[in-house]
Motif scaffolding. Sequence first.
Motif, PDB file in Angstrom:
ATOM      1  N   GLU A  26       0.840  -1.197   0.000  1.00  0.00           N
ATOM      2  CA  GLU A  26       0.000   0.000   0.000  1.00  0.00           C
ATOM      3  C   GLU A  26       0.879   1.254   0.000  1.00  0.00           C
ATOM      4  O   GLU A  26       0.619   2.201  -0.734  1.00  0.00           O
ATOM      5  CB  GLU A  26      -0.921   0.001   1.236  1.00  0.00           C
ATOM      6  N   ARG A  27       1.947   1.245   0.774  1.00  0.00           N
ATOM      7  CA  ARG A  27       2.872   2.388   0.819  1.00  0.00           C
ATOM      8  C   ARG A  27       3.591   2.557  -0.521  1.00  0.00           C
ATOM      9  O   ARG A  27       3.833   3.654  -0.988  1.00  0.00           O
ATOM     10  CB  ARG A  27       3.909   2.218   1.936  1.00  0.00           C
ATOM     11  N   LEU A  29       2.390   1.684  -3.492  1.00  0.00           N
ATOM     12  CA  LEU A  29       1.439   2.232  -4.455  1.00  0.00           C
ATOM     13  C   LEU A  29       1.310   3.746  -4.328  1.00  0.00           C
ATOM     14  O   LEU A  29       1.019   4.432  -5.304  1.00  0.00           O
ATOM     15  CB  LEU A  29       0.059   1.587  -4.281  1.00  0.00           C
ATOM     16  N   ARG A  30       1.521   4.258  -3.147  1.00  0.00           N
ATOM     17  CA  ARG A  30       1.433   5.698  -2.904  1.00  0.00           C
ATOM     18  C   ARG A  30       2.792   6.387  -3.056  1.00  0.00           C
ATOM     19  O   ARG A  30       2.940   7.553  -2.723  1.00  0.00           O
ATOM     20  CB  ARG A  30       0.844   5.968  -1.529  1.00  0.00           C
ATOM     21  N   ASN A  31       3.776   5.620  -3.520  1.00  0.00           N
ATOM     22  CA  ASN A  31       5.114   6.153  -3.795  1.00  0.00           C
ATOM     23  C   ASN A  31       5.742   6.803  -2.554  1.00  0.00           C
ATOM     24  O   ASN A  31       6.293   7.892  -2.612  1.00  0.00           O
ATOM     25  CB  ASN A  31       5.072   7.141  -4.965  1.00  0.00           C
ATOM     26  N   ARG A  32       5.657   6.099  -1.430  1.00  0.00           N
ATOM     27  CA  ARG A  32       6.213   6.593  -0.173  1.00  0.00           C
ATOM     28  C   ARG A  32       7.665   6.150  -0.024  1.00  0.00           C
ATOM     29  O   ARG A  32       8.116   5.222  -0.689  1.00  0.00           O
ATOM     30  CB  ARG A  32       5.374   6.113   1.011  1.00  0.00           C
ATOM     31  N   GLN A 100       6.535  15.470   5.762  1.00  0.00           N
ATOM     32  CA  GLN A 100       6.066  14.305   5.021  1.00  0.00           C
ATOM     33  C   GLN A 100       6.736  13.059   5.561  1.00  0.00           C
ATOM     34  O   GLN A 100       7.859  13.102   6.042  1.00  0.00           O
ATOM     35  CB  GLN A 100       6.389  14.453   3.542  1.00  0.00           C
ATOM     36  N   THR A 104       4.231   6.935   6.994  1.00  0.00           N
ATOM     37  CA  THR A 104       5.088   5.810   6.633  1.00  0.00           C
ATOM     38  C   THR A 104       5.933   5.376   7.828  1.00  0.00           C
ATOM     39  O   THR A 104       6.104   4.174   8.071  1.00  0.00           O
ATOM     40  CB  THR A 104       5.978   6.168   5.426  1.00  0.00           C
ATOM     41  N   THR A 138      -5.932   3.064   4.038  1.00  0.00           N
ATOM     42  CA  THR A 138      -6.717   3.209   2.806  1.00  0.00           C
ATOM     43  C   THR A 138      -8.022   3.950   3.034  1.00  0.00           C
ATOM     44  O   THR A 138      -8.268   4.980   2.417  1.00  0.00           O
ATOM     45  CB  THR A 138      -6.995   1.834   2.169  1.00  0.00           C
ATOM     46  N   SER A 141      -7.618   7.463   4.547  1.00  0.00           N
ATOM     47  CA  SER A 141      -7.019   8.351   3.549  1.00  0.00           C
ATOM     48  C   SER A 141      -8.098   8.849   2.593  1.00  0.00           C
ATOM     49  O   SER A 141      -8.138  10.033   2.237  1.00  0.00           O
ATOM     50  CB  SER A 141      -5.926   7.610   2.777  1.00  0.00           C
ATOM     51  N   TRP A 142      -8.988   7.957   2.182  1.00  0.00           N
ATOM     52  CA  TRP A 142     -10.089   8.329   1.298  1.00  0.00           C
ATOM     53  C   TRP A 142     -11.020   9.322   1.994  1.00  0.00           C
ATOM     54  O   TRP A 142     -11.433  10.318   1.393  1.00  0.00           O
ATOM     55  CB  TRP A 142     -10.833   7.061   0.893  1.00  0.00           C
ATOM     56  N   ARG A 145      -9.356  12.743   2.106  1.00  0.00           N
ATOM     57  CA  ARG A 145      -9.390  13.398   0.788  1.00  0.00           C
ATOM     58  C   ARG A 145     -10.762  13.979   0.496  1.00  0.00           C
ATOM     59  O   ARG A 145     -10.885  15.101   0.012  1.00  0.00           O
ATOM     60  CB  ARG A 145      -9.008  12.409  -0.318  1.00  0.00           C
TER      61      ARG A 145
END
Length: 156
Positions: A26-27, A29-32, A100, A104, A138, A141-142, A145
């Motif tokens: 999952e991390r 996919l979010r480019n962490r 930031q 993570t 997930t 986070s949704w 947003r």
Amino acid sequence: MEWFDQLRALPGVLYAMALGGAIGYERELRNRPAGFRTHMLVAGTAALLLGLSRMVLEDGQYGGAGLQIDPLRLVEAVVAGVSFIGAGTIFASRGGESVQGITTAASLLAVAAIGITVGFRYHVLALAITVLTLLVLTVLSWVERRARDRATTPGD
């Protein structure tokens, strides 16, 4: 201790790596900054350290020597090491207006705890914590947003 006996910790390490990998994916996919492999290694290492301590206590070679291992000290050592790695994932933006990588870093601590839980052989609890962590990463986070989008959208 025979080599076959030493392999008893391996299924737990693999299980912890799989659980940590789910969170790491999952991390990723979010480019962490810490992703799939890092999360797998942290969870697996935590499980290995706890499994190894259990094996050492059960080993007849050390049993008569009065060896004692405090599992909570091992937990503290894992948390200290992971905290160091987590700190490396946190970055402050120029001007200091935002930070930031905190989520993570927290997910790395979570997978370490999952690995520790597996190391103590609480496999169902480790799976439940993995699912809860994924839900936080997930679903929440949704929700964040959507709330942010509603706050920035001109009023109706």
